[in-house]
Design a protein around this motif. Structure first.
Motif, PDB file in Angstrom:
ATOM      1  N   UNK A  64       0.836  -1.209   0.000  1.00  0.00           N
ATOM      2  CA  UNK A  64       0.000   0.000   0.000  1.00  0.00           C
ATOM      3  C   UNK A  64       0.866   1.253   0.000  1.00  0.00           C
ATOM      4  N   UNK A  65       1.953   1.235   0.778  1.00  0.00           N
ATOM      5  CA  UNK A  65       2.858   2.390   0.805  1.00  0.00           C
ATOM      6  C   UNK A  65       3.588   2.550  -0.520  1.00  0.00           C
ATOM      7  N   UNK A  70       4.757   8.222  -6.132  1.00  0.00           N
ATOM      8  CA  UNK A  70       4.452   8.721  -7.479  1.00  0.00           C
ATOM      9  C   UNK A  70       4.992   7.727  -8.513  1.00  0.00           C
ATOM     10  N   UNK A  71       4.104   7.238  -9.362  1.00  0.00           N
ATOM     11  CA  UNK A  71       4.431   6.151 -10.290  1.00  0.00           C
ATOM     12  C   UNK A  71       5.619   6.476 -11.200  1.00  0.00           C
ATOM     13  N   UNK A  76      11.182   5.441 -12.794  1.00  0.00           N
ATOM     14  CA  UNK A  76      12.533   5.917 -13.140  1.00  0.00           C
ATOM     15  C   UNK A  76      13.587   5.289 -12.242  1.00  0.00           C
ATOM     16  N   UNK A  77      13.279   5.183 -10.962  1.00  0.00           N
ATOM     17  CA  UNK A  77      14.217   4.560 -10.024  1.00  0.00           C
ATOM     18  C   UNK A  77      14.416   3.084 -10.383  1.00  0.00           C
ATOM     19  N   UNK A  78      13.330   2.395 -10.679  1.00  0.00           N
ATOM     20  CA  UNK A  78      13.414   0.981 -11.074  1.00  0.00           C
ATOM     21  C   UNK A  78      14.255   0.843 -12.343  1.00  0.00           C
ATOM     22  N   UNK A  85      12.301  -2.081 -16.720  1.00  0.00           N
ATOM     23  CA  UNK A  85      12.012  -0.731 -17.214  1.00  0.00           C
ATOM     24  C   UNK A  85      10.853  -0.073 -16.475  1.00  0.00           C
ATOM     25  N   UNK A  86      10.204  -0.820 -15.568  1.00  0.00           N
ATOM     26  CA  UNK A  86       9.093  -0.240 -14.810  1.00  0.00           C
ATOM     27  C   UNK A  86       8.856  -1.054 -13.541  1.00  0.00           C
ATOM     28  N   UNK A  87       8.156  -0.435 -12.596  1.00  0.00           N
ATOM     29  CA  UNK A  87       7.780  -1.117 -11.355  1.00  0.00           C
ATOM     30  C   UNK A  87       6.871  -2.299 -11.662  1.00  0.00           C
TER      31      UNK A  87
END
Length: 102
Positions: A64-65, A70-71, A76-78, A85-87
């Motif tokens: 949940x957290x 922010x997606x 970008x971090x992932x 390339x994405x969460x």
């Protein structure tokens, strides 16, 4: 319609804290178990999911957290810190590779 058995205060507290174990709720895998050390070392330069979050200055310990981050920032971090390339891609892979320990 069946009436559900009321939860004990202890179960309610565990549920609210996200501490139910795999036997109690197999559909709710903790992030530490899902993104275990083996997974993180295979797909990133981190030994743990906590290290990965810390590097991005994210504070989250539950799904949940994570969902409240922010997606675009998290994607970008992932992309920068893992082989994904994405969460969503990282999460999908973790779910498909996860094998519960009996």
């Amino acid at each position: 319609m069946r009436k559900q058995k009321p939860m004990s205060m202890e179960d309610l507290l565990k549920d609210l804290q996200g501490q139910k174990n795999m036997q109690e709720d197999p559909n709710n895998i903790s992030l530490d178990k899902l993104f275990n050390g083996s997974f993180m070392r295979k797909h990133s330069s981190f030994d743990s999911f906590a290290e990965f979050l810390e590097k991005g200055n994210f504070q989250a310990s539950t799904q949940a957290e994570i969902n409240n981050i922010h997606e675009e920032l998290f994607d970008r971090h992932v992309a920068r810190e893992t082989k994904f390339n994405s969460w969503k891609s990282m999460l999908d892979t973790a779910n498909s590779e996860y094998k519960p320990v009996n």
